[in-house]
Design a protein around this motif. Sequence first.
Motif, PDB file in Angstrom:
ATOM      1  N   GLY B  16       0.784  -1.225   0.000  1.00 54.96           N
ATOM      2  CA  GLY B  16       0.000   0.000   0.000  1.00 54.96           C
ATOM      3  C   GLY B  16       0.818   1.278   0.000  1.00 54.96           C
ATOM      4  N   GLU B  17       2.145   1.153   0.180  1.00 51.06           N
ATOM      5  CA  GLU B  17       3.015   2.336   0.232  1.00 51.06           C
ATOM      6  C   GLU B  17       3.509   2.672  -1.172  1.00 51.06           C
ATOM      7  N   SER B  18       2.983   3.717  -1.751  1.00 49.24           N
ATOM      8  CA  SER B  18       3.330   4.094  -3.127  1.00 49.24           C
ATOM      9  C   SER B  18       4.746   4.655  -3.218  1.00 49.24           C
ATOM     10  N   SER B  19       5.392   4.467  -4.378  1.00 47.37           N
ATOM     11  CA  SER B  19       6.741   4.984  -4.586  1.00 47.37           C
ATOM     12  C   SER B  19       7.040   5.047  -6.081  1.00 47.37           C
ATOM     13  N   SER B  20       8.253   5.499  -6.403  1.00 47.46           N
ATOM     14  CA  SER B  20       8.666   5.609  -7.807  1.00 47.46           C
ATOM     15  C   SER B  20      10.062   5.061  -8.002  1.00 47.46           C
ATOM     16  N   LEU B  21      10.271   4.458  -9.160  1.00 48.00           N
ATOM     17  CA  LEU B  21      11.592   4.001  -9.578  1.00 48.00           C
ATOM     18  C   LEU B  21      12.075   4.926 -10.687  1.00 48.00           C
ATOM     19  N   ASN B  22      13.389   5.163 -10.701  1.00 50.54           N
ATOM     20  CA  ASN B  22      13.939   6.104 -11.666  1.00 50.54           C
ATOM     21  C   ASN B  22      14.827   5.420 -12.686  1.00 50.54           C
ATOM     22  N   CYS B  23      14.775   5.899 -13.913  1.00 50.16           N
ATOM     23  CA  CYS B  23      15.662   5.441 -14.981  1.00 50.16           C
ATOM     24  C   CYS B  23      16.197   6.683 -15.691  1.00 50.16           C
ATOM     25  N   SER B  24      17.482   6.962 -15.499  1.00 50.75           N
ATOM     26  CA  SER B  24      18.114   8.096 -16.172  1.00 50.75           C
ATOM     27  C   SER B  24      18.899   7.580 -17.365  1.00 50.75           C
ATOM     28  N   TYR B  25      18.860   8.310 -18.460  1.00 53.83           N
ATOM     29  CA  TYR B  25      19.533   7.810 -19.649  1.00 53.83           C
ATOM     30  C   TYR B  25      20.258   8.919 -20.398  1.00 53.83           C
ATOM     31  N   THR B  26      21.323   8.524 -21.051  1.00 54.07           N
ATOM     32  CA  THR B  26      21.982   9.390 -22.020  1.00 54.07           C
ATOM     33  C   THR B  26      22.165   8.552 -23.273  1.00 54.07           C
ATOM     34  N   VAL B  27      21.575   8.994 -24.348  1.00 53.01           N
ATOM     35  CA  VAL B  27      21.684   8.275 -25.620  1.00 53.01           C
ATOM     36  C   VAL B  27      21.703   9.310 -26.725  1.00 53.01           C
TER      37      VAL B  27
END
Lengths: 113, 110
Positions: B16-27
């Motif tokens: 029930g605990e909401s969160s976010s995952l991050n994906c940083s990119y350089t292309v």
Amino acid sequence: DTAVSQTPKYLVTQMGNDKSIKCEQNLGHDTMYWYKQDSKKFLKIMFSYNNKELIINETVPNRFSPKSPDKAHLNLHINSLELGDSAVYFCASSSRQGRYGYTFGSGTRLTVV
Amino acid sequence: EDQVTQSPEALRLQEGESSSLNCSYTVSGLRGLFWYRQDPGKGPEFLFTLYSAGEEKEKERLKATLTKKESFLHITAPKPEDSATYLCAVQHLTGNQFYFGTGTSLTVIP
């Protein structure tokens, strides 16, 4: 019906041996891939075939040789296995250069002892 | 150099605990950004493709967003069955190259 199937699922072999991993897809995709996943879960592409033609060949030792008899099959042969070859190898397929994502097989865990 | 970085490496959430995952990119040229889910002993399973900044995609409790430098995978009210490794991949404009991140291992505790 398994969409992308790889055999074997597990492979334990001694250094210096030669082994093959087979992959077949029944999705009608035109492109197939081999990826290597290391112990840190990092997926790195090895090879890609489009309609039996090699289109990606990353910096992989010559001991690794892919073979695609038709667009539904892509096998991986490895000569003179080394300890560092231990990893999980994934076969995948896609249509339209992966625009709609890959479908992966369940992987082959290779352990070289 | 083209690369993809995911953070955090591991995330533990209460159910029930909401969160976010991050994906940083350089292309050098982005054709698409992909999210996959990988369960132990299995191959990655395709979730979403995002093609341009501002685009959003949703599937059940998951929502993926894209900017010019990063993507977020938002998980709303997660359940234990959402536990898995989430992988991000970017596809180069030529269409022939995919670069994967090392993933975020998500554990949702009941």
